[in-house]
Design an enzyme around this catalytic site. Structure first.
Site, PDB file in Angstrom:
ATOM      1  N   LYS A 125      59.523   1.144 -10.176  1.00  0.00           N
ATOM      2  CA  LYS A 125      60.556   1.752  -9.328  1.00  0.00           C
ATOM      3  C   LYS A 125      61.704   0.777  -9.088  1.00  0.00           C
ATOM      4  O   LYS A 125      62.875   1.099  -9.324  1.00  0.00           O
ATOM      5  CB  LYS A 125      59.961   2.181  -7.967  1.00  0.00           C
ATOM      6  CG  LYS A 125      58.842   3.201  -8.090  1.00  0.00           C
ATOM      7  CD  LYS A 125      58.282   3.631  -6.734  1.00  0.00           C
ATOM      8  CE  LYS A 125      57.559   2.559  -5.946  1.00  0.00           C
ATOM      9  NZ  LYS A 125      56.308   2.076  -6.558  1.00  0.00           N
ATOM     10  N   ARG A 179      56.575   8.712   1.003  1.00  0.00           N
ATOM     11  CA  ARG A 179      55.302   8.367   0.392  1.00  0.00           C
ATOM     12  C   ARG A 179      54.183   9.258   0.885  1.00  0.00           C
ATOM     13  O   ARG A 179      53.067   9.151   0.402  1.00  0.00           O
ATOM     14  CB  ARG A 179      54.969   6.945   0.822  1.00  0.00           C
ATOM     15  CG  ARG A 179      54.867   5.954  -0.302  1.00  0.00           C
ATOM     16  CD  ARG A 179      54.446   4.655   0.363  1.00  0.00           C
ATOM     17  NE  ARG A 179      54.110   3.639  -0.560  1.00  0.00           N
ATOM     18  CZ  ARG A 179      54.985   2.786  -1.097  1.00  0.00           C
ATOM     19  NH1 ARG A 179      56.266   2.901  -0.854  1.00  0.00           N
ATOM     20  NH2 ARG A 179      54.560   1.842  -1.897  1.00  0.00           N
ATOM     21  N   ARG A 222      53.442  -9.954 -12.071  1.00  0.00           N
ATOM     22  CA  ARG A 222      54.737  -9.835 -11.390  1.00  0.00           C
ATOM     23  C   ARG A 222      55.070 -11.107 -10.622  1.00  0.00           C
ATOM     24  O   ARG A 222      54.239 -11.698  -9.937  1.00  0.00           O
ATOM     25  CB  ARG A 222      54.752  -8.668 -10.422  1.00  0.00           C
ATOM     26  CG  ARG A 222      56.046  -8.669  -9.582  1.00  0.00           C
ATOM     27  CD  ARG A 222      56.343  -7.381  -8.932  1.00  0.00           C
ATOM     28  NE  ARG A 222      55.271  -6.937  -8.067  1.00  0.00           N
ATOM     29  CZ  ARG A 222      55.258  -5.742  -7.507  1.00  0.00           C
ATOM     30  NH1 ARG A 222      56.242  -4.895  -7.753  1.00  0.00           N
ATOM     31  NH2 ARG A 222      54.268  -5.391  -6.727  1.00  0.00           N
ATOM     32  N   ARG A 228      54.097 -11.918  -4.897  1.00  0.00           N
ATOM     33  CA  ARG A 228      54.146 -11.198  -3.626  1.00  0.00           C
ATOM     34  C   ARG A 228      52.782 -11.257  -2.949  1.00  0.00           C
ATOM     35  O   ARG A 228      51.764 -11.157  -3.609  1.00  0.00           O
ATOM     36  CB  ARG A 228      54.526  -9.740  -3.901  1.00  0.00           C
ATOM     37  CG  ARG A 228      55.748  -9.289  -3.161  1.00  0.00           C
ATOM     38  CD  ARG A 228      56.251  -7.984  -3.667  1.00  0.00           C
ATOM     39  NE  ARG A 228      55.384  -6.862  -3.344  1.00  0.00           N
ATOM     40  CZ  ARG A 228      55.666  -5.603  -3.627  1.00  0.00           C
ATOM     41  NH1 ARG A 228      56.798  -5.315  -4.245  1.00  0.00           N
ATOM     42  NH2 ARG A 228      54.849  -4.631  -3.309  1.00  0.00           N
ATOM     43  N   ARG A 231      46.091   0.221  -2.496  1.00  0.00           N
ATOM     44  CA  ARG A 231      47.439   0.755  -2.774  1.00  0.00           C
ATOM     45  C   ARG A 231      47.375   1.906  -3.774  1.00  0.00           C
ATOM     46  O   ARG A 231      48.051   2.919  -3.606  1.00  0.00           O
ATOM     47  CB  ARG A 231      48.358  -0.357  -3.277  1.00  0.00           C
ATOM     48  CG  ARG A 231      48.803  -1.310  -2.166  1.00  0.00           C
ATOM     49  CD  ARG A 231      49.326  -2.628  -2.686  1.00  0.00           C
ATOM     50  NE  ARG A 231      50.606  -2.523  -3.360  1.00  0.00           N
ATOM     51  CZ  ARG A 231      51.111  -3.486  -4.140  1.00  0.00           C
ATOM     52  NH1 ARG A 231      50.449  -4.620  -4.318  1.00  0.00           N
ATOM     53  NH2 ARG A 231      52.282  -3.327  -4.713  1.00  0.00           N
TER      54      ARG A 231
HETATM   55  P1  AP5 Z   1      58.550  -3.116 -10.175  1.00  0.00           P
HETATM   56  O1  AP5 Z   1      59.871  -2.612 -10.646  1.00  0.00           O
HETATM   57  O2  AP5 Z   1      58.506  -4.229  -9.202  1.00  0.00           O
HETATM   58  O3  AP5 Z   1      57.638  -1.891  -9.665  1.00  0.00           O
HETATM   59  P2  AP5 Z   1      57.668  -1.092  -8.291  1.00  0.00           P
HETATM   60  O4  AP5 Z   1      57.311   0.329  -8.645  1.00  0.00           O
HETATM   61  O5  AP5 Z   1      58.909  -1.322  -7.543  1.00  0.00           O
HETATM   62  O6  AP5 Z   1      56.378  -1.752  -7.601  1.00  0.00           O
HETATM   63  P3  AP5 Z   1      56.070  -2.122  -6.098  1.00  0.00           P
HETATM   64  O7  AP5 Z   1      54.790  -2.938  -6.159  1.00  0.00           O
HETATM   65  O8  AP5 Z   1      57.243  -2.682  -5.424  1.00  0.00           O
HETATM   66  O9  AP5 Z   1      55.660  -0.743  -5.499  1.00  0.00           O
HETATM   67  P4  AP5 Z   1      54.809  -0.498  -4.263  1.00  0.00           P
HETATM   68  O10 AP5 Z   1      54.998   0.954  -4.112  1.00  0.00           O
HETATM   69  O11 AP5 Z   1      53.401  -0.960  -4.393  1.00  0.00           O
HETATM   70  O12 AP5 Z   1      55.419  -1.469  -3.160  1.00  0.00           O
HETATM   71  P5  AP5 Z   1      56.555  -1.277  -2.059  1.00  0.00           P
HETATM   72  O13 AP5 Z   1      57.343  -2.504  -2.015  1.00  0.00           O
HETATM   73  O14 AP5 Z   1      57.240   0.018  -2.214  1.00  0.00           O
HETATM   74  O15 AP5 Z   1      57.738  -3.512 -11.501  1.00  0.00           O
HETATM   75  C1  AP5 Z   1      56.438  -4.074 -11.428  1.00  0.00           C
HETATM   76  C2  AP5 Z   1      56.238  -5.094 -12.570  1.00  0.00           C
HETATM   77  O16 AP5 Z   1      56.250  -4.441 -13.835  1.00  0.00           O
HETATM   78  C3  AP5 Z   1      57.353  -6.149 -12.631  1.00  0.00           C
HETATM   79  O17 AP5 Z   1      56.768  -7.371 -12.958  1.00  0.00           O
HETATM   80  C4  AP5 Z   1      58.301  -5.649 -13.753  1.00  0.00           C
HETATM   81  O18 AP5 Z   1      58.960  -6.699 -14.394  1.00  0.00           O
HETATM   82  C5  AP5 Z   1      57.328  -4.917 -14.677  1.00  0.00           C
HETATM   83  N1  AP5 Z   1      57.928  -3.734 -15.309  1.00  0.00           N
HETATM   84  C6  AP5 Z   1      58.755  -2.809 -14.740  1.00  0.00           C
HETATM   85  N2  AP5 Z   1      59.081  -1.828 -15.622  1.00  0.00           N
HETATM   86  C7  AP5 Z   1      58.423  -2.135 -16.778  1.00  0.00           C
HETATM   87  C8  AP5 Z   1      58.333  -1.490 -18.064  1.00  0.00           C
HETATM   88  N3  AP5 Z   1      58.992  -0.346 -18.332  1.00  0.00           N
HETATM   89  N4  AP5 Z   1      57.561  -2.077 -18.999  1.00  0.00           N
HETATM   90  C9  AP5 Z   1      56.873  -3.253 -18.728  1.00  0.00           C
HETATM   91  N5  AP5 Z   1      56.920  -3.894 -17.552  1.00  0.00           N
HETATM   92  C10 AP5 Z   1      57.682  -3.347 -16.567  1.00  0.00           C
HETATM   93  O19 AP5 Z   1      55.662  -1.174  -0.733  1.00  0.00           O
HETATM   94  C11 AP5 Z   1      54.872  -2.227  -0.281  1.00  0.00           C
HETATM   95  C12 AP5 Z   1      54.081  -1.813   0.940  1.00  0.00           C
HETATM   96  O20 AP5 Z   1      54.976  -1.456   2.004  1.00  0.00           O
HETATM   97  C13 AP5 Z   1      53.170  -0.615   0.798  1.00  0.00           C
HETATM   98  O21 AP5 Z   1      51.917  -0.956   0.264  1.00  0.00           O
HETATM   99  C14 AP5 Z   1      53.086  -0.115   2.248  1.00  0.00           C
HETATM  100  O22 AP5 Z   1      52.186  -0.896   2.989  1.00  0.00           O
HETATM  101  C15 AP5 Z   1      54.474  -0.387   2.772  1.00  0.00           C
HETATM  102  N6  AP5 Z   1      55.383   0.770   2.647  1.00  0.00           N
HETATM  103  C16 AP5 Z   1      56.528   0.829   1.912  1.00  0.00           C
HETATM  104  N7  AP5 Z   1      57.102   2.032   2.011  1.00  0.00           N
HETATM  105  C17 AP5 Z   1      56.328   2.765   2.827  1.00  0.00           C
HETATM  106  C18 AP5 Z   1      56.396   4.114   3.311  1.00  0.00           C
HETATM  107  N8  AP5 Z   1      57.388   4.937   2.968  1.00  0.00           N
HETATM  108  N9  AP5 Z   1      55.415   4.541   4.136  1.00  0.00           N
HETATM  109  C19 AP5 Z   1      54.402   3.722   4.497  1.00  0.00           C
HETATM  110  N10 AP5 Z   1      54.278   2.450   4.079  1.00  0.00           N
HETATM  111  C20 AP5 Z   1      55.227   1.978   3.244  1.00  0.00           C
HETATM  112 ZN    ZN Z   2      59.283  -2.133  -5.575  1.00  0.00          ZN
END
Ligand code: AP5
Ligand code: ZN
Length: 206
Positions: free
Chosen positions: A13, A89, A124, A150, A161
């Site tokens: 994402k 989410r 990552r 992270r 997750r």
């Molecule tokens: P990356 O682009 O970082 O992926 P991402 O989908 O952004 O992953 P996140 O881990 O940030 O998602 P998440 O939903 O777990 O965490 P969030 O921060 O939202 O890519 C990942 C890796 O893959 C990188 O190394 C990249 O280089 C590689 N990559 C990317 N594309 C690729 C491709 N096409 N091919 C190969 N490699 C690739 O949330 C964190 C926490 O916050 C949650 O667990 C929760 O506790 C809380 N939270 C956040 N939002 C909410 C909400 N709305 N409600 C409740 N809790 C929430």
């Molecule tokens: Zn992210």
């Protein structure tokens, strides 16, 4: 445009958001980034959110919904459009948006299997200065860039997750299905190919 991007943890994402912001100049709102910033700044929201995030659990809806809805009313979002990353989410989060007449014109769903999520999470790395994301194998950081892992990118946290994602994703997509166009993308492709697929479904400015 007004865009929502959904997908599993490490589904890419944030990576696609970088490309979308560069092309469309929309305001990128990552709730994960917002919460991590709140933790850094030691705000009441950050202190409360940290216990959930460290466990891989979702923070309670009532904490996150008001923050996001308020942010979406700000001038930059109204003028430039927005790109929501990691929100909504849960079904209540999606319904809260729609109840406030905040309706995306594109919902993107990145499909990435659990086995791949595990590989991506373990490799990552992030640059804390710029917020840029890298992967030690798929997208290595330049030698002069300092990166860290992270704190929620552990094997134990990842299982929770992924569970939370699978429990909630269907209901989020269903909440938008009658009003918004849905772009389902194979997130296993190279990031440039994923971006091309998204662009094909992007609403054209009128
Ligand atoms: P990356 O682009 O970082 O992926 P991402 O989908 O952004 O992953 P996140 O881990 O940030 O998602 P998440 O939903 O777990 O965490 P969030 O921060 O939202 O890519 C990942 C890796 O893959 C990188 O190394 C990249 O280089 C590689 N990559 C990317 N594309 C690729 C491709 N096409 N091919 C190969 N490699 C690739 O949330 C964190 C926490 O916050 C949650 O667990 C929760 O506790 C809380 N939270 C956040 N939002 C909410 C909400 N709305 N409600 C409740 N809790 C929430
Ligand atoms: Zn992210």
């Amino acid at each position: 445009p007004k865009i929502v991007i959904c997908g599993p943890p490490a589904g890419g994402k944030g990576t696609q958001c970088e490309l979308l912001v560069a092309k469309h100049n929309v305001v990128h709102l990552s709730t994960g980034d917002m919460l991590r910033a709140a933790i850094q700044a030691n705000t009441p929201l950050g202190i409360e959110a940290k216990k959930y995030m460290d466990a891989g659990d979702l923070v309670p809806d009532e904490l996150i919904i008001k923050v996001v809805l308020a942010r979406l009313q700000e001038e930059d979002c109204r003028k430039q459009g927005w790109l929501l990353d990691g929100f909504p989410r849960t079904e209540p989060q999606a319904k809260a948006m729609l109840e406030h007449k905040i309706v995306p014109n594109l919902v993107i769903l990145l499909n990435v299997p659990d086995e791949e999520v595990i590989k991506r999470i373990s490799g990552r790395r992030v640059d804390l200065k710029t917020g840029k994301t890298y992967h030690i194998t798929f997208n290595p950081p330049p030698p002069d860039v300092e990166v860290v892992q992270r704190s929620d990118d552990t094997e134990a946290t990842l299982i929770t997750r992924l569970e939370k994602y699978h429990e909630n994703c269907g209901a989020v997509i269903d909440a938008f299905s009658s009003t918004c166009s849905l772009c389902k993308v194979d997130g296993m492709q190279a990031k440039e190919m994923v971006f091309e697929c998204i662009e094909k479904d992007m609403p054209r400015p009128t």
